[in-house]
Every structure is written in structure tokens, then in C-alpha cells.
Design an enzyme around this catalytic site. Structure first.
Site: not given
Length: 103
Positions: A29, A32
Site C-alpha cells: 500500500c 501506508c
């Protein structure tokens, strides 16, 4: 305080005391990866909340329990109770404000 990497087995113990900011994330991600250094900076500064990270790929039970549909999702717990939530990348100031509301 060091950032804690929780698992399905340890999650409840990791959130049961005080203010805990939980980052639901995954290695693939992009946002993230962007929020990781922000959380590390907050942890190094000794902010008011303990920081716990949960890898959603390896801990699907906890992610399902809290209905994590998008990552990063950041959940704030106070003494084991969910008190706030935000989704997506957040700057340090926004996360500090989120924590301060419940300190």
C-alpha cells in the site's frame, strides 16, 4: 515507546491500556508507506498515544473485526474502547489533533 507490531493473537492486549493509535496497513500500500515515517516521528517524539501497527494481510481476523475496508485506516482506542477513526494518509498535525481530542 517503540511501535508495536500486533497480531490477531496479541491485538486485544496491545490496545487495553491508555490511548492507542492503531495503523491498519499492508506492505503493498503506497499511502501506508507514506504514513510510516509520520508514525515513527510521532513515536520518537513521545506523543500521548502508544502506536500499534497491524498488517492486514497477515492479521485478517482483526481487520475483519473492525471492518477495515480501506488502508491505511487509523483507529484510536482508549482503554480498549474504539473512540475515533480516520482513513487514508494523514499529516502528523492531523493525527496529533485526533489524539489530543481524547487525551
Amino acid at each position: 515507546m517503540a511501535i508495536v507490531h500486533a497480531t490477531d493473537a496479541t491485538f486485544q492486549d496491545d490496545i487495553k491500556e491508555g490511548l492507542v493509535l492503531v495503523d491498519f496497513w499492508a506492505a503493498w500500500c503506497g499511502p501506508c508507506k507514506m504514513i510510516g515515517p509520520v508514525l515513527e516521528e510521532m513515536d520518537a517524539a513521545g506523543n500521548a498515544a502508544k502506536i500499534v501497527k497491524v498488517d492486514v494481510d497477515n492479521n485478517q481476523g482483526t481487520a475483519a473485526q473492525y471492518q477495515i475496508m480501506s488502508i491505511p485506516s487509523l483507529l484510536l482506542f482508549k482503554n480498549g474502547e474504539l473512540v475515533d477513526k480516520t482513513v487514508g494518509f494523514q499529516p502528523k498535525e492531523a493525527l496529533e489533533a485526533l489524539i489530543a481530542k481524547h487525551a
